[in-house]
Design a protein around this motif. Sequence first.
Motif, mmCIF file in Angstrom:
data_model
loop_
_atom_site.group_PDB
_atom_site.id
_atom_site.type_symbol
_atom_site.label_atom_id
_atom_site.label_comp_id
_atom_site.label_asym_id
_atom_site.label_seq_id
_atom_site.Cartn_x
_atom_site.Cartn_y
_atom_site.Cartn_z
ATOM 1 N N ASN A 88 0.890 -1.407 -0.401
ATOM 2 C CA ASN A 88 -0.221 0.145 -0.144
ATOM 3 C C ASN A 88 0.811 1.576 -0.264
ATOM 4 O OD1 ASN A 88 -1.945 2.587 0.374
ATOM 5 N ND2 ASN A 88 -2.740 1.058 2.274
ATOM 6 N N LYS A 89 1.142 2.029 -0.962
ATOM 7 C CA LYS A 89 1.882 3.796 -1.090
ATOM 8 C C LYS A 89 1.001 4.587 -0.785
ATOM 9 C CE LYS A 89 4.044 1.788 -5.158
ATOM 10 N NZ LYS A 89 4.304 1.913 -6.629
ATOM 11 N N ILE A 90 -0.391 4.661 0.074
ATOM 12 C CA ILE A 90 -0.811 5.133 0.701
ATOM 13 C C ILE A 90 -0.701 5.232 1.888
ATOM 14 C CG2 ILE A 90 -3.227 4.586 1.135
ATOM 15 C CD1 ILE A 90 -2.132 7.508 -0.295
ATOM 16 N N LEU A 91 -0.305 4.100 3.240
ATOM 17 C CA LEU A 91 -0.226 4.168 4.051
ATOM 18 C C LEU A 91 1.055 4.592 4.852
ATOM 19 C CD1 LEU A 91 -1.057 3.441 7.104
ATOM 20 C CD2 LEU A 91 -0.060 0.835 6.244
ATOM 21 N N PRO A 92 2.121 4.924 4.278
ATOM 22 C CA PRO A 92 3.440 5.354 5.003
ATOM 23 C C PRO A 92 3.511 7.032 4.419
ATOM 24 C CG PRO A 92 4.229 4.116 2.885
ATOM 25 C CD PRO A 92 2.348 3.646 3.026
ATOM 26 N N LYS A 93 2.678 7.531 3.626
ATOM 27 C CA LYS A 93 2.050 8.717 3.929
ATOM 28 C C LYS A 93 1.606 9.625 4.506
ATOM 29 C CE LYS A 93 3.397 9.519 -0.935
ATOM 30 N NZ LYS A 93 2.814 10.573 -2.486
ATOM 31 N N ILE A 94 0.124 8.139 5.311
ATOM 32 C CA ILE A 94 -0.449 8.782 5.485
ATOM 33 C C ILE A 94 -0.134 8.815 7.236
ATOM 34 C CG2 ILE A 94 -2.799 7.815 7.280
ATOM 35 C CD1 ILE A 94 -3.864 6.671 3.760
ATOM 36 N N GLY B 268 9.642 12.176 6.526
ATOM 37 C CA GLY B 268 9.855 11.295 7.184
ATOM 38 C C GLY B 268 11.341 11.509 8.558
ATOM 39 N N LEU B 269 11.976 11.888 7.334
ATOM 40 C CA LEU B 269 13.578 11.529 8.253
ATOM 41 C C LEU B 269 13.262 13.596 8.617
ATOM 42 C CD1 LEU B 269 16.354 11.038 5.610
ATOM 43 C CD2 LEU B 269 15.310 9.698 7.284
ATOM 44 N N ILE B 270 12.598 14.184 8.657
ATOM 45 C CA ILE B 270 12.201 15.561 8.806
ATOM 46 C C ILE B 270 11.603 15.271 10.509
ATOM 47 C CG2 ILE B 270 11.468 17.641 8.908
ATOM 48 C CD1 ILE B 270 11.905 17.595 6.389
ATOM 49 N N LEU C 168 6.681 7.820 12.913
ATOM 50 C CA LEU C 168 7.453 7.933 11.298
ATOM 51 C C LEU C 168 8.995 6.735 11.527
ATOM 52 C CD1 LEU C 168 8.064 10.915 13.450
ATOM 53 C CD2 LEU C 168 7.469 11.088 11.148
ATOM 54 N N VAL C 169 9.351 6.233 11.892
ATOM 55 C CA VAL C 169 10.043 4.890 12.595
ATOM 56 C C VAL C 169 9.188 4.203 11.232
ATOM 57 C CG1 VAL C 169 11.088 3.362 12.578
ATOM 58 C CG2 VAL C 169 11.421 5.477 13.939
ATOM 59 N N VAL C 170 7.809 3.552 11.823
ATOM 60 C CA VAL C 170 7.410 2.779 10.544
ATOM 61 C C VAL C 170 7.029 3.699 8.767
ATOM 62 C CG1 VAL C 170 5.209 1.174 10.205
ATOM 63 C CG2 VAL C 170 6.130 1.170 12.286
ATOM 64 N N GLY C 171 6.814 4.734 8.743
ATOM 65 C CA GLY C 171 6.285 4.915 7.869
ATOM 66 C C GLY C 171 6.812 5.240 6.839
#
Length: 138
Positions: free
Chosen positions: A2-8, A72-74, A123-126
């Motif tokens: 799922n490409k949207i899950l990390p963004k969410i 996410g790194l930020i 943040l880490v998981v995303g």
Amino acid sequence: MNKILPKILITLATIFYGIMPVIADLSDSHLLNPSWMPHAKFHLVWLLSTNSLFALFALYLIWIENKAFQAGLIGIIVTSGFWIAALTRDLYGGLFVDPNLEVSEMMGLHPNVFAFIFVTLFLVVGTYLQSEASKNDL
């Protein structure tokens, strides 16, 4: 994947670290506390505005530039500042909350710690999921 899950996940964490500290710290126990030294107030406004501006930039990266990994790194950098302050508070006499305020623990943890566990985890998981999704796009 799922490409949207990390963004969410990264977006939710970003909104939290960009907005919630401002709401919490614009109070009589922090910025509006007349007993606080003016220079300490200056540093608080600096910190809050910097973190909020980083959050705005991160949201731009996620949803406009399609660079959720960098966003996410930020966020990990911003929340790492919280963890450094939390873990070293005994060295500089810091407290999680004004001693005049009553705060109920959540599952045996201070509410700030409890919240930032989830923010950091998101943040880490995303960021990890975004990294994996990027590898699959190659």
